[in-house]
Design a protein around this motif. Structure first.
Motif, mmCIF file in Angstrom:
data_model
loop_
_atom_site.group_PDB
_atom_site.id
_atom_site.type_symbol
_atom_site.label_atom_id
_atom_site.label_comp_id
_atom_site.label_asym_id
_atom_site.label_seq_id
_atom_site.Cartn_x
_atom_site.Cartn_y
_atom_site.Cartn_z
ATOM 1 N N ARG A 105 0.844 -1.210 0.000
ATOM 2 C CA ARG A 105 0.000 0.000 0.000
ATOM 3 C C ARG A 105 0.877 1.257 0.000
ATOM 4 N N ASN A 158 1.545 2.315 14.707
ATOM 5 C CA ASN A 158 0.661 1.334 14.064
ATOM 6 C C ASN A 158 0.827 1.227 12.547
ATOM 7 N N TYR A 159 1.367 2.280 11.933
ATOM 8 C CA TYR A 159 1.723 2.227 10.508
ATOM 9 C C TYR A 159 3.070 2.928 10.316
ATOM 10 N N LEU A 163 2.273 5.373 7.245
ATOM 11 C CA LEU A 163 2.027 6.749 7.687
ATOM 12 C C LEU A 163 3.295 7.594 7.646
ATOM 13 N N GLU A 253 -3.029 14.126 12.948
ATOM 14 C CA GLU A 253 -4.100 13.147 13.084
ATOM 15 C C GLU A 253 -3.894 12.467 14.421
ATOM 16 N N CYS A 287 -6.528 4.235 14.671
ATOM 17 C CA CYS A 287 -7.329 5.387 15.126
ATOM 18 C C CYS A 287 -8.719 5.319 14.517
ATOM 19 N N THR A 288 -8.847 4.647 13.376
ATOM 20 C CA THR A 288 -10.154 4.532 12.727
ATOM 21 C C THR A 288 -10.913 3.257 13.106
ATOM 22 N N ALA A 439 -12.472 3.926 7.909
ATOM 23 C CA ALA A 439 -11.150 3.594 7.381
ATOM 24 C C ALA A 439 -10.580 4.834 6.722
ATOM 25 N N ARG A 440 -9.262 4.899 6.701
ATOM 26 C CA ARG A 440 -8.587 6.061 6.103
ATOM 27 C C ARG A 440 -8.593 5.957 4.577
ATOM 28 N N GLY A 441 -8.302 4.756 4.078
ATOM 29 C CA GLY A 441 -8.128 4.603 2.637
ATOM 30 C C GLY A 441 -9.437 4.569 1.886
ATOM 31 N N PHE A 447 -8.806 12.867 4.478
ATOM 32 C CA PHE A 447 -8.859 12.183 5.773
ATOM 33 C C PHE A 447 -8.574 13.220 6.854
HETATM 34 O O1 G3P Z 1 -4.468 4.668 12.990
HETATM 35 C C1 G3P Z 1 -4.046 5.346 11.871
HETATM 36 C C2 G3P Z 1 -5.128 5.623 10.880
HETATM 37 O O2 G3P Z 1 -4.644 6.493 9.908
HETATM 38 C C3 G3P Z 1 -5.835 4.405 10.373
HETATM 39 O O3 G3P Z 1 -5.677 4.044 9.072
HETATM 40 O O4 G3P Z 1 -5.995 2.621 7.095
HETATM 41 O O5 G3P Z 1 -6.320 1.656 9.345
HETATM 42 O O6 G3P Z 1 -7.966 3.264 8.465
HETATM 43 P P1 G3P Z 1 -6.550 2.827 8.455
#
Ligand code: G3P
Length: 478
Positions: A105, A158-159, A163, A253, A287-288, A439-441, A447
Motif C-alpha cells: 500500500r 501502528n503504521y 504513515l 491526526e 485510530c479509525t 477507514a482512512r483509505g 482524511f
Molecule cells: O491509525 C491510523 C489511521 O490512519 C488508520 O488508518 O488505514 O487503518 O484506516 P486505516
C-alpha cells in the motif's frame, strides 16, 4: 541482545556520538529485538541543516524528475516488502499478511503521489484585474505552488511505514526535504523503508531519519526554527506539539472514538462483518477502529449474537502465524486496556467472553449493555475490546457520538439513504461512512478529524496542497 541499526543523515548511515541506544521490545516475546541509535540534539541539528541545504536544489529539480525518483523508490519499496514486513511483525506484532499489505500500500501511495503531483503542481492560475470593481485590465496575476522547506514527519507505531510515506511522498514531490522521526517501535521498519529511498538515488541530505528518545529530541525537533511544517500522526503528544510549535503549517491526526450507529432497518450480517473487521483488525490498534457500537434496542439481541459468532472465530496468537488478534504494542498499553475492561466489569457491563490476557496478548472481548458512565464508553482503548451501547433512538446515538472529545470518523448502517444522510450531517466527525466501517483509505480520499482528533486534512492531494504555499507574480501593464 538485538541487532543495532544506524540512523540516516546526509545520505549516510551513522552511529550516534552519544554511544547510547534505544531498545525496541518485541511485543510478543517482550524481549529486546533491535536497538536504534539515541541521536543527540547536535545530530538532529545537522540533519536539519543538510535538509535545508538539499531542499534549495531539490526545489529547482524539474517536477517530472522528482516524480521519476519517487516512482523508482516505490518500485524498490515493493521489491523489499518481505524484509520490511518482517520488521513490522517483530517490532509491532502486526499480523504477517497485514504487514506485507502495509508495505505494498505504501509503494502504491508513493506512485500515486508522484502522478498526482505532476498534475496538481503542474498547473497554476492566471487572473486578470478587471473583474474586481474599480480596476482596469492592467494587472495579470500568475499563481504557482512553491514548497515550504523542511518538513518534519512523525508517524505512529501502528503504521510506521505507511504513515511515514504518506508524509514523505507529498513533501518530496512538492519540492520539500524531509526529516523523519519514526516511532521507537517500527523504527527499524522505517529505516529499511528509508533505505529504499536511498537506493532510488535521492540527493544526499534531502531525506534523513533520526532515531532517539522523544524526551531528548522530541521538543528539539518540533520547535526547531528551520522546520517549516510538521505532519504528525499519533496521540495526545500532537496537542502538546500544536501548542509549542511556531507559526508553521501543521497536519495532525490524533486519536478517535469512532462510533458505529446501527438503525433498525440495517442489514445485520453486513453490520456484524464490518464491526468485527472495524473493531478487531490489528487488534483494534487503529485510530479509525470501530470503538463503540450504538445499536437500536430492537435489533441489539440479534446483532450482538451475530457479532459474537464472528468474534469467537477470531484466531489469537503470534503475528508470525498471521493470527487475527496479536499482542498489543506495549505492556503499558495492555495495562490501560485492562483498566478500562475492569471498570466496565465493576459497573455491570455484560461480558460476552471471559476476559483473558497473557503478557501483551489480550483475547478479543465484546461487552454488551455498556452505559455512558463506564470509561470504555468514552475512552479509546486501542485494543481488541469493543463496547456495545443499546440506544432507544437515533438521536441518543448521535448525542453519544457528539459528546466525545474526538471526532475522527463514524459510521451508520441503514438501508434508508435519507436517514443515512441525516445521521451523517448530524455526526460531528471528519468523515462518516455509510454502510461500512471507518477507514482512512483509499489513500487519495480526504482524511481529517474534528475536535481533538486533529487539524488539517490528509489524503494525497490535500497533503500536497498543505505542504506548499501559493506564490503569485503580478505583471503590471502600463
Ligand atoms: O491509525 C491510523 C489511521 O490512519 C488508520 O488508518 O488505514 O487503518 O484506516 P486505516
Amino acid at each position: 541482545g538485538g541487532d543495532v541499526f544506524n540512523y540516516y543523515s546526509d545520505g549516510q548511515w551513522n552511529k550516534s556520538s552519544s554511544g547510547k541506544f534505544v531498545p525496541i521490545i518485541n511485543p510478543t516475546s517482550r524481549k529486546i529485538h533491535f536497538k536504534v541509535q539515541a541521536c543527540t540534539q547536535e545530530e538532529v541539528n545537522k540533519a536539519i541543516e543538510s535538509a535545508k541545504v538539499a531542499q534549495k536544489l531539490w526545489a529547482k529539480t524539474p517536477l517530472w524528475k522528482r516524480a521519476e525518483l519517487l516512482h523508482k523508490a516505490a518500485a524498490i519499496l515493493k521489491e523489499h516488502k518481505a524484509p520490511i514486513a518482517e520488521c513490522l511483525v517483530k517490532e509491532i506484532a502486526k499480523p504477517a499478511k497485514d504487514a506485507v499489505t502495509e508495505v505494498v500500500r505504501s509503494g502504491d501511495l508513493v506512485s500515486y503521489c508522484a502522478e498526482e503531483g505532476v498534475r496538481f503542481l503542474g498547473e497554476g492560475k492566471f487572473l486578470v484585474s478587471d473583474s474586481f470593481p474599480g480596476n482596469e485590465r492592467t494587472k495579470y496575476c500568475l499563481t504557482s505552488k512553491i514548497p515550504l522547506g523542511v518538513v518534519l514527519a512523525i508517524p505512529p507505531f501502528n503504521y510506521p511505514v505507511n504513515l511515514a510515506v504518506s508524509k514523505i511522498a507529498p513533501a518530496l514531490i512538492s519540492g520539500n526535504s524531509i526529516v523523519l522521526k519514526p516511532p521507537t517501535q517500527g523504527a527499524v521498519a522505517a529505516l529499511h523503508m528509508v533505505h529504499c529511498f536511498h537506493l532510488a538515488g535521492f540527493p544526499k541530505g534531502l531525506i534523513s531519519c533520526v532515531t532517539g528518545k522523544g524526551s531528548e529530541i522530541g521538543d528539539f525537533l518540533t520547535m526547531h526554527p528551520d522546520v517549516s511544517c510538521i505532519s504528525f500522526t499519533g496521540g495526545d503528544t500532537g496537542i502538546a506539539i500544536s501548542k509549542k510549535s511556531a507559526m508553521i503549517p501543521l497536519q495532525m491526526e490524533l486519536g478517535g472514538k469512532d462510533a458505529c450507529i446501527v438503525l433498525e432497518d440495517a442489514d445485520l450480517d453486513l453490520v456484524a462483518a464490518n464491526i468485527v473487521k472495524g473493531g478487531f483488525s490489528y487488534s483494534g490498534q487503529r485510530c479509525t477502529a470501530v470503538k463503540v457500537a450504538l445499536v437500536m434496542k430492537s435489533v441489539a439481541d440479534t446483532l450482538v449474537k451475530k457479532i459474537n459468532d464472528k468474534v469467537i472465530k477470531l484466531t489469537v496468537g503470534p503475528p508470525e502465524d498471521d493470527c487475527d488478534i496479536t499482542p498489543v504494542v506495549t505492556e503499558s498499553s495492555a495495562n490501560f486496556i485492562e483498566e478500562l475492561v475492569m471498570d466496565a466489569k465493576k459497573k455491570g457491563a455484560t461480558f460476552c467472553q471471559e476476559y483473558k490476557r497473557e503478557g501483551n496478548l489480550i483475547w478479543p472481548l465484546l461487552m454488551d449493555n455498556v452505559r455512558p458512565d463506564m470509561r470504555i464508553a468514552r475512552e479509546e482503548p486501542f485494543g481488541p475490546v469493543l463496547p456495545v451501547i443499546r440506544i432507544n433512538s437515533v438521536e441518543e446515538g448521535i448525542l453519544h457520538c457528539n459528546a466525545s472529545n474526538f471526532g475522527l470518523q463514524g459510521c451508520v448502517f441503514t438501508k434508508d439513504i435519507n436517514k443515512a444522510i441525516l445521521v451523517s450531517d448530524a455526526m460531528e466527525t471528519g468523515t462518516v461512512q455509510i454502510n461500512s466501517a471507518p477507514a482512512r483509505g483509499p489513500d487519495h480520499f480526504p482524511f481529517q478529524g474534528l475536535k481533538e482528533s486533529g487539524i488539517g486534512s490528509q489524503g494525497i492531494t490535500n497533503s500536497i496542497n498543505m505542504m506548499t504555499k501559493v506564490k503569485t507574480t503580478i505583471i503590471n501593464l502600463p
